[in-house]
Scaffold this motif. Structure first.
Motif, PDB file in Angstrom:
ATOM      1  N   SER A   1     -26.796   2.972 -21.154  1.00 47.78           N
ATOM      2  CA  SER A   1     -25.399   3.344 -20.946  1.00 47.78           C
ATOM      3  C   SER A   1     -24.592   2.118 -20.538  1.00 47.78           C
ATOM      4  CB  SER A   1     -25.289   4.413 -19.850  1.00 47.78           C
ATOM      5  OG  SER A   1     -23.939   4.742 -19.605  1.00 47.78           O
ATOM      6  N   TYR A   2     -23.383   2.023 -21.097  1.00 49.33           N
ATOM      7  CA  TYR A   2     -22.451   0.941 -20.752  1.00 49.33           C
ATOM      8  C   TYR A   2     -21.085   1.572 -20.540  1.00 49.33           C
ATOM      9  CZ  TYR A   2     -19.332  -3.081 -21.302  1.00 49.33           C
ATOM     10  OH  TYR A   2     -18.368  -4.038 -21.104  1.00 49.33           O
ATOM     11  N   GLN A   3     -20.426   1.213 -19.419  1.00 48.96           N
ATOM     12  CA  GLN A   3     -19.098   1.749 -19.149  1.00 48.96           C
ATOM     13  C   GLN A   3     -18.257   0.694 -18.435  1.00 48.96           C
ATOM     14  OE1 GLN A   3     -19.047   5.510 -17.069  1.00 48.96           O
ATOM     15  NE2 GLN A   3     -17.068   6.051 -17.939  1.00 48.96           N
ATOM     16  N   ARG A   4     -16.977   0.625 -18.836  1.00 50.31           N
ATOM     17  CA  ARG A   4     -16.041  -0.347 -18.251  1.00 50.31           C
ATOM     18  C   ARG A   4     -14.777   0.375 -17.797  1.00 50.31           C
ATOM     19  NH1 ARG A   4     -14.737  -5.883 -18.726  1.00 50.31           N
ATOM     20  NH2 ARG A   4     -16.477  -6.205 -20.155  1.00 50.31           N
ATOM     21  N   PHE A   5     -14.297   0.002 -16.594  1.00 53.27           N
ATOM     22  CA  PHE A   5     -13.062   0.555 -16.049  1.00 53.27           C
ATOM     23  C   PHE A   5     -12.051  -0.565 -15.838  1.00 53.27           C
ATOM     24  CE2 PHE A   5     -16.416   3.439 -14.720  1.00 53.27           C
ATOM     25  CZ  PHE A   5     -15.865   4.685 -14.964  1.00 53.27           C
ATOM     26  N   GLU A   6     -10.778  -0.282 -16.187  1.00 49.31           N
ATOM     27  CA  GLU A   6      -9.691  -1.234 -16.003  1.00 49.31           C
ATOM     28  C   GLU A   6      -8.571  -0.560 -15.223  1.00 49.31           C
ATOM     29  OE1 GLU A   6      -8.711  -1.786 -20.037  1.00 49.31           O
ATOM     30  OE2 GLU A   6     -10.244  -3.299 -20.446  1.00 49.31           O
ATOM     31  N   ASN A   7      -7.829  -1.364 -14.461  1.00 48.92           N
ATOM     32  CA  ASN A   7      -6.713  -0.827 -13.691  1.00 48.92           C
ATOM     33  C   ASN A   7      -5.720  -1.948 -13.396  1.00 48.92           C
ATOM     34  OD1 ASN A   7      -5.128   0.931 -12.143  1.00 48.92           O
ATOM     35  ND2 ASN A   7      -6.224   0.395 -10.257  1.00 48.92           N
ATOM     36  N   PHE A   8      -4.470  -1.787 -13.849  1.00 43.52           N
ATOM     37  CA  PHE A   8      -3.447  -2.785 -13.565  1.00 43.52           C
ATOM     38  C   PHE A   8      -2.079  -2.115 -13.601  1.00 43.52           C
ATOM     39  CE2 PHE A   8      -4.471  -2.865 -18.060  1.00 43.52           C
ATOM     40  CZ  PHE A   8      -3.231  -2.815 -18.695  1.00 43.52           C
ATOM     41  N   GLY A   9      -1.060  -2.824 -13.060  1.00 42.20           N
ATOM     42  CA  GLY A   9       0.263  -2.234 -13.033  1.00 42.20           C
ATOM     43  C   GLY A   9       1.305  -3.161 -12.440  1.00 42.20           C
ATOM     44  N   THR A  10       2.522  -2.617 -12.282  1.00 41.33           N
ATOM     45  CA  THR A  10       3.652  -3.383 -11.763  1.00 41.33           C
ATOM     46  C   THR A  10       4.390  -2.553 -10.725  1.00 41.33           C
ATOM     47  OG1 THR A  10       5.219  -2.568 -13.429  1.00 41.33           O
ATOM     48  CG2 THR A  10       3.919  -4.533 -13.992  1.00 41.33           C
ATOM     49  N   ASP A  11       5.133  -3.251  -9.859  1.00 40.53           N
ATOM     50  CA  ASP A  11       5.953  -2.601  -8.851  1.00 40.53           C
ATOM     51  C   ASP A  11       7.244  -3.402  -8.716  1.00 40.53           C
ATOM     52  OD1 ASP A  11       7.168  -1.451  -6.680  1.00 40.53           O
ATOM     53  OD2 ASP A  11       5.389  -1.473  -5.402  1.00 40.53           O
ATOM     54  N   SER A  12       8.355  -2.782  -9.066  1.00 39.09           N
ATOM     55  CA  SER A  12       9.639  -3.498  -9.046  1.00 39.09           C
ATOM     56  C   SER A  12      10.145  -3.716  -7.628  1.00 39.09           C
ATOM     57  CB  SER A  12      10.680  -2.711  -9.839  1.00 39.09           C
ATOM     58  OG  SER A  12      11.069  -1.543  -9.125  1.00 39.09           O
ATOM     59  N   GLY A  13       9.631  -2.950  -6.653  1.00 40.45           N
ATOM     60  CA  GLY A  13      10.253  -2.946  -5.342  1.00 40.45           C
ATOM     61  C   GLY A  13      11.606  -2.269  -5.420  1.00 40.45           C
ATOM     62  N   ASN A  14      12.404  -2.384  -4.384  1.00 36.99           N
ATOM     63  CA  ASN A  14      13.744  -1.787  -4.382  1.00 36.99           C
ATOM     64  C   ASN A  14      14.721  -2.748  -5.046  1.00 36.99           C
ATOM     65  OD1 ASN A  14      16.154  -0.511  -3.923  1.00 36.99           O
ATOM     66  ND2 ASN A  14      15.851  -0.248  -1.722  1.00 36.99           N
ATOM     67  N   LYS A  15      15.126  -2.406  -6.248  1.00 35.01           N
ATOM     68  CA  LYS A  15      16.009  -3.292  -7.013  1.00 35.01           C
ATOM     69  C   LYS A  15      17.415  -3.359  -6.429  1.00 35.01           C
ATOM     70  CE  LYS A  15      14.814  -1.222 -10.875  1.00 35.01           C
ATOM     71  NZ  LYS A  15      14.734  -0.872 -12.328  1.00 35.01           N
ATOM     72  N   ASN A  16      17.765  -2.461  -5.511  1.00 35.87           N
ATOM     73  CA  ASN A  16      19.053  -2.534  -4.832  1.00 35.87           C
ATOM     74  C   ASN A  16      19.082  -3.617  -3.751  1.00 35.87           C
ATOM     75  OD1 ASN A  16      19.787  -0.422  -6.424  1.00 35.87           O
ATOM     76  ND2 ASN A  16      19.937   1.100  -4.788  1.00 35.87           N
ATOM     77  N   ASN A  17      17.909  -4.059  -3.359  1.00 42.23           N
ATOM     78  CA  ASN A  17      17.802  -5.075  -2.310  1.00 42.23           C
ATOM     79  C   ASN A  17      17.911  -6.466  -2.942  1.00 42.23           C
ATOM     80  OD1 ASN A  17      17.136  -6.790  -0.229  1.00 42.23           O
ATOM     81  ND2 ASN A  17      15.254  -5.680   0.352  1.00 42.23           N
ATOM     82  N   PRO A  18      18.918  -7.262  -2.582  1.00 42.68           N
ATOM     83  CA  PRO A  18      19.064  -8.594  -3.197  1.00 42.68           C
ATOM     84  C   PRO A  18      17.909  -9.535  -2.884  1.00 42.68           C
ATOM     85  CG  PRO A  18      20.600  -8.306  -1.368  1.00 42.68           C
ATOM     86  CD  PRO A  18      20.009  -6.961  -1.625  1.00 42.68           C
ATOM     87  N   ASN A  19      17.140  -9.246  -1.826  1.00 44.47           N
ATOM     88  CA  ASN A  19      15.998 -10.091  -1.479  1.00 44.47           C
ATOM     89  C   ASN A  19      14.686  -9.544  -2.016  1.00 44.47           C
ATOM     90  OD1 ASN A  19      17.640 -11.870   0.029  1.00 44.47           O
ATOM     91  ND2 ASN A  19      17.580 -10.440   1.779  1.00 44.47           N
TER      92      ASN A  19
END
Length: 974
Positions: free
Chosen positions: A513-531
């Protein structure tokens, strides 16, 4: 006359020869109630190993049979049937459903067995036994059905469940079982998916044919390093050659009946006038029940359309469409799911090659209503209105202090309506299974299973700029966007050899048996915050490789031996601990097959079992690469100058290259029984599980030996002892009546038996204080035991605020005087189901009970104190339970054992009543229409004073409430 005698003799001789000559028997097997053909029915010549299975049209053929032979027909979920061959060699056989049969087929790891031949603790639940009701996620089909399996579900729409088998096996890691769908192990960690309700939320329960629950280590060991918490194998519905069309629809009307009792508006005015007369002017003129304002009656619907039939003249196919829309009882909360399921199951080369193709596309849309606003509803001033036309905050009333919104006190209705927190998840998963029986050696078959599971999700969280929060900041409102992708690819291949040698049957399996798991993503944060700074993440891929084998040996159909072995490798650990060996052995003796019991009128089945096995746990909490040298950027102040250039510093992360998987060793003794021709049947099991090398997060380290003073380590041991009992029976069974029941009971005793240097670990964070915890891991006690002070009482039996027993006798009251009182886990769990059929009328219900579970009532411990009325700058309500204690200060009482309550309960989950009209559409000979109604969450009997005694992890800080649902539905088949 002479010619007549010769003719008569010839006829007699021909008849005699035909009676003893070897012939071929053929026929078709159908379901008695619907007349549909049944594929996969086992047809065996009694007393031999010769037999076959019906094809997709229900047809079968067996050669080398003779008059007097007995054919035995066996099929999962149906009563087995025996037919003696006479002069007719062509049969139409009808099978009727049965509550429990020893010859039922059970799916196990990389193969099948029967209940009668199982050597381990394995239970199969088929569609006819599923829990009825408002079932939106698949795990709830099992609720209360299997001994040792506990399922706790939130009231949120489409929400996932906490599933444990035999109390789990871990402390710091996941206790969720390994879940396998059509041979594909899916991600079973407790981690959530951004934008999704849960890893099972987007699977349509209508597509599920059966569950197999593997509990003991001899049954689960073939899954090695991921099977310590048990295994649940899900089999989906397959295609058939017979054409059929099913349409299911269901409507649900829900209402949350209970509320936390707080002071009414009039009572609140009276209290404020007494204790804060100077603030009476802050009171309003309204009478608002804020819980009523944020909780609503709900309407939900489910639709499923299923078509079965043969396409292209040779491919049995099933196509299913599902639509689910569920309103949450908390305002704005919704769940919507659309599913497409396709199964194609051709058989080629005279059934030597069987192909199973399964493909699913699921679309999940959610709006997440913040359940935390239930707590806000308890506290908000009941004398104020929901809306205020003069308010600058979107027309909602809001407490104002010095011209600005008061901190931490937001109108709960506004908080829900002014926040749009939505999620979308697209999931596709499936597998291709090739099962080839070699022409030159039919006892040997090769199986290849290729599968995948991919999910893409999005989460958008927008708060109106008119919302009062953050009004003094550089920005107003929130605008955040997250994405996530998870991938799972599988390749399995194995050989299976089955051969009977006289009285010995050998069944051997070996594979890879062979199995592979992947996990990735993005997070914009609060785009209303200028910082604001957007971030991305990508977890290291997890790769699992396994070599496995199993041998089943049966002698004289009485004595059975099963051996399992798996060598597993995983990328989660360092080189020295990357590979592990797991295995198990089980023995069984069918005593009822012995001569002294074979014809017993009372004991129709009796089998003794014993097993031992080792399984593992590899789900490291929080990290998949803790064995690697890792660096992270420091904060903005962590900078240095090199060559006239400012460089941000990097900081090494803590590392543990010696971390390894948890091991769980299980020994079990069991008895399977059947009484009065198996009218009553069941099992009794005793097991002992010892989990060692337990993961403990933030385990302390000596100073200077690592880049942190605490890190995840293998330092613990947990022992679980348990007893399980199951009985199934037919109380009444005739042509017109069928009344059956099933009852199960489980006793569990969990104890931490070892930690490094007897270290203790605090857990169970609570509301009502910063960093406060109420649970503790300590050697000699159950995990998550409540760590509390022993309350003192006056002569009238009233608790004395802040007065506790000096347990260590040192004259001081401090944390050294806290003791461990009870724990969240039930000592005994019970399940009872019963169904009654009279002709076309059907009635069913199911009950569950927990005995000995305890809950820490954090609603009262953090909110039912007078200081919250007296000292807050903003007026706020509290629960009326304060009248029972008259406690004033939260910090003085929050750790009192008075808040640890016995939460034992008896709950009726569902009751349904239906009627089936046969052949309402005359054009279709096997059409039917079933109309039904039911109630879900019928009643709960308990002495627990909170809203619900069934709480995740034993801390009740206002869970999402469960509603009582009234259900109406119809099922049309033709």
């Amino acid at each position: 006359m002479k010619k007549f005698k010769l003719l008569l003799i010839g006829i007699l001789l021909t008849t005699s020869f035909s009676m003893f000559a070897q012939q071929t028997v053929k026929g078709v097997v159908k379901e008695k109630s619907s007349g549909e053909p049944l594929p996969g029915v086992s047809v065996v010549v009694k007393g031999t190993q010769r037999g076959t299975e019906t094809d997709f049209d229900g047809n079968f053929s067996i050669t080398n049979v003779k008059t007097g032979d007995v054919l035995v027909f066996r099929y999962l979920g149906y009563a087995n049937k025996e037919i003696t061959i006479g002069t007719n060699f062509n049969f139409t056989v009808e099978l009727a459903e049965a509550a429990q049969q020893l010859d039922e087929i059970v799916v196990v790891g990389y193969g099948t067995t029967t209940v009668k031949d199982a050597t381990g603790s394995v239970e199969a639940i088929t569609a006819k036994d599923f829990t009825k009701g408002n079932i939106v996620t698949p795990e709830n089909l099992l609720s209360g059905r299997v001994s040792g399996v506990n399922i706790t579900t939130s009231g949120a729409p489409g929400s996932g469940s906490q599933i444990t088998i035999r109390g789990g096996s871990s402390i710091g890691a996941s206790n969720s079982p390994l879940i396998i769908i059509d041979g594909l192990p899916i991600e079973n960690s407790d981690a959530s998916v951004s934008g999704s309700r849960g890893l099972l939320a987007n699977i349509n329960p209508n597509d599920i044919e059966s569950f197999s629950v593997l509990k003991d280590a001899s049954a689960t060991a073939i899954y090695g390093s991921r099977a310590a918490n048990g295994v649940i194998i899900i089999n989906t519905k397959k295609g058939r050659t017979e054409y059929s069309l099913d349409f299911d629809m269901q409507y649900t009307f829900g209402e949350v009946l209970d509320r936390v009792q707080v002071f009414s508006a009039d009572d609140f005015r009276n209290i404020i006038n007494q204790i804060r007369p100077g603030d009476a002017a802050l009171l309003g003129n309204s009478n608002t029940n804020w819980q009523n304002e944020i909780l609503r009656n709900t309407v939900s619907s489910l639709y499923n359309l299923t078509a079965r039939g043969q396409i292209f003249g040779a491919i049995p196919t099933r196509l299913s469409l599902g639509f689910a829309n569920q309103e949450g009882s908390v305002l704005t909360s919704e769940f919507d799911r659309k599913t497409i399921s396709l199964s194609m199951n051709p058989s080629l080369f005279k059934d030597h090659l069987k192909i199973n193709l399964n493909y699913n596309r699921n679309f999940e849309d959610s709006r997440f209503g913040d359940a935390g606003q239930i707590g806000s509803a308890l506290r908000y001033d009941p004398t104020q209105p929901v809306y205020d036309p003069t308010s600058p905050f979107g027309g909602f009333y809001q407490h104002i202090v010095s011209g600005e919104p008061a901190n931490g006190t937001t109108n709960p209705v506004a908080a829900l309506l002014q926040r749009n927190n939505t999620g979308f998840a697209f999931r596709q998963y499936g597998n291709l299974n090739l099962d080839y029986k070699f022409h030159f050696l039919p006892e040997l078959k090769a199986v290849i299973n290729v599968g995948f599971d991919k999910i893409k999700s999005e989460n958008t969280d927008i708060t109106s700029t008119k919302a009062p929060a953050q009004s003094n900041a550089l920005f107003r409102g929130n605008n955040a966007f997250k994405t996530q992708e998870r991938g799972n690819q599988l390749f399995d291949s194995y050989l299976n050899y089955i051969k009977t040698f006289d009285k010995t049957k050998l069944d051997v399996t070996a594979g890879y048996s062979y199995q592979r798991f992947e996990n990735f993503g993005t997070d914009s944060g609060n785009k209303n915050n200028p910082n604001n700074v957007a971030t991305t993440f990508a977890d290291p891929d997890v790769v699992n490789i396994g070599f496995f084998g199993r041998a089943n040996l049966t002698f004289s159909e009485k004595y059975l031996l099963t051996l399992n072995y798996r060598r597993d490798g995983t990328s989660r650990f360092g080189e020295n601990n990357r590979w592990g060996n797991f295995g198990g052995a089980a023995l069984a003796w069918k005593i009822s097959e012995e001569d002294f019991l074979k014809d017993n009128k009372v004991i129709s089945n009796l089998k003794l079992r014993a097993s031992y096995g080792v399984t593992g746990q590899q789900n490291i909490p929080g990290s998949n690469d803790i064995y690697l040298d890792r660096y992270r950027f420091g904060n903005q102040g962590s900078q240095y100058i090199f060559g006239n250039q400012v460089i941000q510093s990097t900081i090494p992360s803590a590392i543990n290259p010696n971390l390894k998987w948890e091991d769980t060793k299980t020994i079990e003794f069991g008895v399977d029984y059947g009484l009065f021709n198996n009218k009553f049947s069941g099992s009794l099991n005793y097991f002992n599980k010892v989990s060692s090398d337990l993961f403990f997060n933030e385990a302390s380290l000596a100073d200077g030996i690592n880049f942190s003073n605490a890190i995840i380590q293998n330092i613990g041991e947990l022992t679980i002892n348990g007893i399980e009992f199951t009985i199934n029976g037919d109380i009444l069974k005739t042509d017109d009546y069928n009344w059956n029941f099933t009852f199960n009971a489980t006793y569990l005793d969990r104890e931490i038996t070892k930690t490094l240097n007897n270290q203790e670990f605090r857990t169970g964070g609570t509301g009502g204080g910063t960093g406060n915890t109420i649970q503790l891991y300590r050697v000699g006690f159950a995990p998550n035991s409540f760590h509390v002070f022993k309350q003192l009482y006056d002569s009238a039996g009233k608790p004395i605020e802040g007065a506790y027993v000096d347990l260590n006798g040192d004259g001081l009251i401090n944390d050294n005087d806290r003791y461990l009182k009870e724990n969240p886990n039930a000592d005994i769990a019970l399940g009872f189901q019963s169904s009654f059929n009279y002709k076309n009328l059907d009635f069913a219900f199911n009950l569950r009970a927990n005995i000995g579970n305890h809950v820490y009532n954090n609603v009262n411990s953090a909110r039912a104190q007078y200081e919250l009325l007296r000292d807050n700058a903003v007026l706020g309500n509290i629960p009326t339970s304060v009248l029972n204690t008259n406690f004033v200060r939260t910090a003085d009482v929050i750790n009192s054992d008075i808040y640890v309550e016995n939460a034992s309960f008896l709950r009726m989950d569902n009751v349904t009543l239906g009627y089936t009209f046969n052949n309402p559409i005359k054009k279709f000979s096997y059409s039917s229409l079933r109309i039904w109604a039911g109630v879900q969450n019928v009643f709960t009997w308990t002495n627990y004073t909170g809203l619900d005694p069934e709480v995740f992890n034993g801390i009740d800080n206002l869970i999402y409430p469960r509603s009582r649902n009234f259900l109406f539905g119809a099922n049309i088949k033709f």
